[in-house]
Design a protein around this motif. Structure first.
Motif, PDB file in Angstrom:
ATOM      1  N   ARG A   1       0.851  -1.188   0.000  1.00 17.91           N
ATOM      2  CA  ARG A   1       0.000   0.000   0.000  1.00 17.91           C
ATOM      3  C   ARG A   1       0.886   1.237   0.000  1.00 17.91           C
ATOM      4  NH1 ARG A   1      -5.413  -0.847   1.295  1.00 17.91           N
ATOM      5  NH2 ARG A   1      -5.904  -3.045   1.745  1.00 17.91           N
ATOM      6  N   LEU A   2       0.546   2.172  -0.864  1.00 16.21           N
ATOM      7  CA  LEU A   2       1.346   3.374  -1.037  1.00 16.21           C
ATOM      8  C   LEU A   2       0.496   4.596  -0.722  1.00 16.21           C
ATOM      9  CD1 LEU A   2       4.023   4.640  -2.051  1.00 16.21           C
ATOM     10  CD2 LEU A   2       3.029   4.624  -4.353  1.00 16.21           C
ATOM     11  N   LEU A   3       0.989   5.437   0.179  1.00 19.32           N
ATOM     12  CA  LEU A   3       0.255   6.636   0.558  1.00 19.32           C
ATOM     13  C   LEU A   3       0.678   7.790  -0.361  1.00 19.32           C
ATOM     14  CD1 LEU A   3      -1.734   7.951   2.557  1.00 19.32           C
ATOM     15  CD2 LEU A   3       0.260   8.573   3.953  1.00 19.32           C
ATOM     16  N   PRO A   4      -0.228   8.299  -1.187  1.00 16.34           N
ATOM     17  CA  PRO A   4       0.133   9.400  -2.092  1.00 16.34           C
ATOM     18  C   PRO A   4       0.469  10.672  -1.318  1.00 16.34           C
ATOM     19  CG  PRO A   4      -1.940   8.353  -2.747  1.00 16.34           C
ATOM     20  CD  PRO A   4      -1.629   7.856  -1.375  1.00 16.34           C
ATOM     21  N   ASP A   5       1.264  11.536  -1.944  1.00 16.26           N
ATOM     22  CA  ASP A   5       1.561  12.835  -1.346  1.00 16.26           C
ATOM     23  C   ASP A   5       0.409  13.812  -1.525  1.00 16.26           C
ATOM     24  OD1 ASP A   5       4.395  12.575  -0.447  1.00 16.26           O
ATOM     25  OD2 ASP A   5       4.688  12.082  -2.565  1.00 16.26           O
ATOM     26  N   THR A   6      -0.262  13.702  -2.672  1.00 15.24           N
ATOM     27  CA  THR A   6      -1.331  14.656  -2.956  1.00 15.24           C
ATOM     28  C   THR A   6      -2.223  14.133  -4.071  1.00 15.24           C
ATOM     29  OG1 THR A   6      -1.773  17.003  -3.438  1.00 15.24           O
ATOM     30  CG2 THR A   6      -0.055  15.952  -4.736  1.00 15.24           C
ATOM     31  N   HIS A   7      -3.394  14.734  -4.212  1.00 10.06           N
ATOM     32  CA  HIS A   7      -4.293  14.407  -5.319  1.00 10.06           C
ATOM     33  C   HIS A   7      -3.668  14.924  -6.610  1.00 10.06           C
ATOM     34  CE1 HIS A   7      -7.915  14.249  -7.823  1.00 10.06           C
ATOM     35  NE2 HIS A   7      -8.482  13.502  -6.866  1.00 10.06           N
ATOM     36  N   TYR A   8      -3.916  14.201  -7.707  1.00  5.23           N
ATOM     37  CA  TYR A   8      -3.283  14.617  -8.962  1.00  5.23           C
ATOM     38  C   TYR A   8      -3.685  16.030  -9.375  1.00  5.23           C
ATOM     39  CZ  TYR A   8      -7.663  13.209 -11.389  1.00  5.23           C
ATOM     40  OH  TYR A   8      -8.971  13.085 -11.817  1.00  5.23           O
TER      41      TYR A   8
ATOM     42  N   ALA B   1     -10.873   4.544 -18.238  1.00  7.80           N
ATOM     43  CA  ALA B   1     -12.303   4.865 -18.214  1.00  7.80           C
ATOM     44  C   ALA B   1     -12.612   6.088 -17.356  1.00  7.80           C
ATOM     45  CB  ALA B   1     -13.085   3.658 -17.697  1.00  7.80           C
ATOM     46  N   ASP B   2     -11.632   6.563 -16.612  1.00  7.36           N
ATOM     47  CA  ASP B   2     -11.804   7.749 -15.766  1.00  7.36           C
ATOM     48  C   ASP B   2     -11.567   8.984 -16.636  1.00  7.36           C
ATOM     49  OD1 ASP B   2     -11.649   9.847 -13.960  1.00  7.36           O
ATOM     50  OD2 ASP B   2     -10.505   8.708 -12.475  1.00  7.36           O
ATOM     51  N   THR B   3     -12.633   9.518 -17.207  1.00 11.84           N
ATOM     52  CA  THR B   3     -12.501  10.628 -18.152  1.00 11.84           C
ATOM     53  C   THR B   3     -11.934  11.882 -17.486  1.00 11.84           C
ATOM     54  OG1 THR B   3     -14.816  11.222 -17.774  1.00 11.84           O
ATOM     55  CG2 THR B   3     -14.341   9.784 -19.647  1.00 11.84           C
ATOM     56  N   ASN B   4     -12.230  12.072 -16.206  1.00 10.55           N
ATOM     57  CA  ASN B   4     -11.676  13.243 -15.516  1.00 10.55           C
ATOM     58  C   ASN B   4     -10.151  13.165 -15.444  1.00 10.55           C
ATOM     59  OD1 ASN B   4     -14.182  14.451 -15.001  1.00 10.55           O
ATOM     60  ND2 ASN B   4     -14.467  13.286 -13.114  1.00 10.55           N
ATOM     61  N   LEU B   5      -9.636  11.981 -15.097  1.00  9.68           N
ATOM     62  CA  LEU B   5      -8.186  11.818 -14.995  1.00  9.68           C
ATOM     63  C   LEU B   5      -7.535  11.940 -16.373  1.00  9.68           C
ATOM     64  CD1 LEU B   5      -6.244   9.327 -12.818  1.00  9.68           C
ATOM     65  CD2 LEU B   5      -5.620   9.621 -15.209  1.00  9.68           C
ATOM     66  N   VAL B   6      -8.146  11.326 -17.390  1.00  9.64           N
ATOM     67  CA  VAL B   6      -7.569  11.370 -18.739  1.00  9.64           C
ATOM     68  C   VAL B   6      -7.539  12.801 -19.261  1.00  9.64           C
ATOM     69  CG1 VAL B   6      -7.912  10.654 -21.141  1.00  9.64           C
ATOM     70  CG2 VAL B   6      -8.177   8.984 -19.289  1.00  9.64           C
ATOM     71  N   THR B   7      -8.622  13.543 -19.009  1.00 12.34           N
ATOM     72  CA  THR B   7      -8.654  14.951 -19.430  1.00 12.34           C
ATOM     73  C   THR B   7      -7.585  15.754 -18.698  1.00 12.34           C
ATOM     74  OG1 THR B   7     -11.016  14.839 -19.915  1.00 12.34           O
ATOM     75  CG2 THR B   7     -10.076  17.026 -19.536  1.00 12.34           C
ATOM     76  N   TRP B   8      -7.445  15.505 -17.392  1.00 16.24           N
ATOM     77  CA  TRP B   8      -6.418  16.207 -16.616  1.00 16.24           C
ATOM     78  C   TRP B   8      -5.032  15.891 -17.161  1.00 16.24           C
ATOM     79  CZ3 TRP B   8      -2.337  13.982 -14.032  1.00 16.24           C
ATOM     80  CH2 TRP B   8      -1.540  14.866 -13.290  1.00 16.24           C
ATOM     81  N   LEU B   9      -4.782  14.612 -17.492  1.00 18.08           N
ATOM     82  CA  LEU B   9      -3.480  14.207 -17.995  1.00 18.08           C
ATOM     83  C   LEU B   9      -3.158  14.936 -19.298  1.00 18.08           C
ATOM     84  CD1 LEU B   9      -1.001  12.382 -17.749  1.00 18.08           C
ATOM     85  CD2 LEU B   9      -2.319  10.552 -18.845  1.00 18.08           C
ATOM     86  N   HIS B  10      -4.150  15.042 -20.179  1.00 14.05           N
ATOM     87  CA  HIS B  10      -3.940  15.765 -21.441  1.00 14.05           C
ATOM     88  C   HIS B  10      -3.582  17.218 -21.183  1.00 14.05           C
ATOM     89  CE1 HIS B  10      -4.533  16.905 -25.656  1.00 14.05           C
ATOM     90  NE2 HIS B  10      -5.123  17.978 -25.173  1.00 14.05           N
TER      91      HIS B  10
END
Length: 329
Positions: free
Chosen positions: A65-72, A97-106
């Motif tokens: 289990r990995l604790l992230p530093d922050t939300h993307y 399938a996570d359109t919010n994440l894919v849009t953010w990545l772009h």
């Protein structure tokens, strides 16, 4: 005064490959430590952060289990490099399938100076449209999906890693460390990258042009008669190996043989033979002093010029350039 550290962010998600994450980040961390050993009191070269779609621990494919530093969405504005890891099973499919994440990545890729994927993370970059018109690679088991699902991507199936503009991609798992070493070299020079490789007991000679998956290993996955044929080809590279000769060995017509061979190996018979000859030539160039014309002859190339053209097609370098880069010192 030393420059401010470069911020390296790694995007993670459930069932991601732990080595995709820890391997590259350890390279950057060791580069900082090595530079501080060389120059006591200097600032770190890099600082790393882990991003995710949650602030809760993320369970990886290994069970860790990995604790992230922050939300993307809160990725630091000063981020220099954004890395996207690969995942096991349908992990990447769920993230795609996570359109919010894919849009953010772009959108994030438009403002981050360097964006890279490790292993199947390339499929996420492709989903975000970041690989359209670019050269890219991924793990050998995902090459066909990358090519078929994203036809605008110029897929390099044998590369350890690629760099096209500010977008980098790498192949399977440990190649993320090769990619990170190449970034350290680009940022701070080859000498530091070599020191880091030595500390990690890594071979610093692997470059983007080296093959990630042996054709002979691929052949073992084929039906027995094709696997046997591939073994025979590998043992007879100096012979004339045209389609008619190979088809006769399997008692097929040339047309039927070419069609069925392509279905199993995803390449024409002649291109497959060229790949095997290139694979056979590489260790001779790396570990012997044989001249290039002799290497070409021993591996079945009709001439040293034919071998040169094959190397350029397959590896993006001539045999002489390959030898200069990978020959044992």
């Amino acid at each position: 005064m030393s420059a401010a550290p470069r911020t390296i962010c790694m995007l993670v998600y459930p069932q991601a490959q732990s080595l995709d994450i820890s391997g590259p980040l350890e390279v950057f961390a060791l580069a900082s430590r090595q530079a501080q050993d060389d120059e006591p009191g200097r600032a770190p070269l890099y600082r790393t952060q882990v991003l995710a779609a949650t602030d809760k621990p993320v369970e990886l494919a290994s069970g860790m289990r990995l604790l992230p530093d922050t939300h993307y969405r809160d990725m630091p504005n000063e981020t220099d490099t954004l890395l996207v890891c690969g995942g096991m099973g349908d992990a990447v499919e769920r993230v795609r399938a996570d359109t919010n994440l894919v849009t953010w990545l772009h959108e994030a890729a438009q403002r981050v100076p360097r964006v890279a994927s490790i292993c199947s993370g390339a499929l996420l970059l492709a989903e975000a449209g970041l690989l359209d018109g670019r050269e890219a690679t991924t793990h050998w088991s995902d090459i066909r999906e990358l090519r078929d699902r994203y036809p605008a991507v110029r897929v390099l199936p044998d590369a350890i890693y690629t760099r096209d503009g500010h977008i980098w991609t790498s192949a399977g798992i440990t190649t993320g460390m090769d990619l990170a070493l190449a970034m350290v070299s680009a940022d701070h020079g080859a000498t530091l990258a070599l020191k880091v490789a030595r500390r990690m007991v890594m071979a610093n000679k692997r470059s983007g042009g080296q093959s990630q998956f042996s054709e002979q290993l691929h052949a073992l996955e084929q039906p027995e008669h094709f696997a046997s044929l591939a073994s025979w080809i590998g043992e007879n590279l100096r012979r004339r190996l045209d389609v008619g000769i190979l088809a006769d060995r399997l008692h097929m017509s040339p047309r039927q043989f070419t069609r069925r061979f392509g279905a199993h190996f995803d390449v024409t018979p002649l291109k497959y033979i060229e790949r095997l000859r290139v694979e056979a030539a590489k260790p001779l160039l790396e570990s012997t002093g044989k001249d290039i014309k002799r290497v070409a002859d021993e591996c079945g190339f009709p001439s040293d010029e034919a071998m040169r053209r094959a190397f350029v097609r397959r590896l993006g370098s001539t045999p002489a350039e390959y030898r200069a880069r990978f020959a044992a010192k």
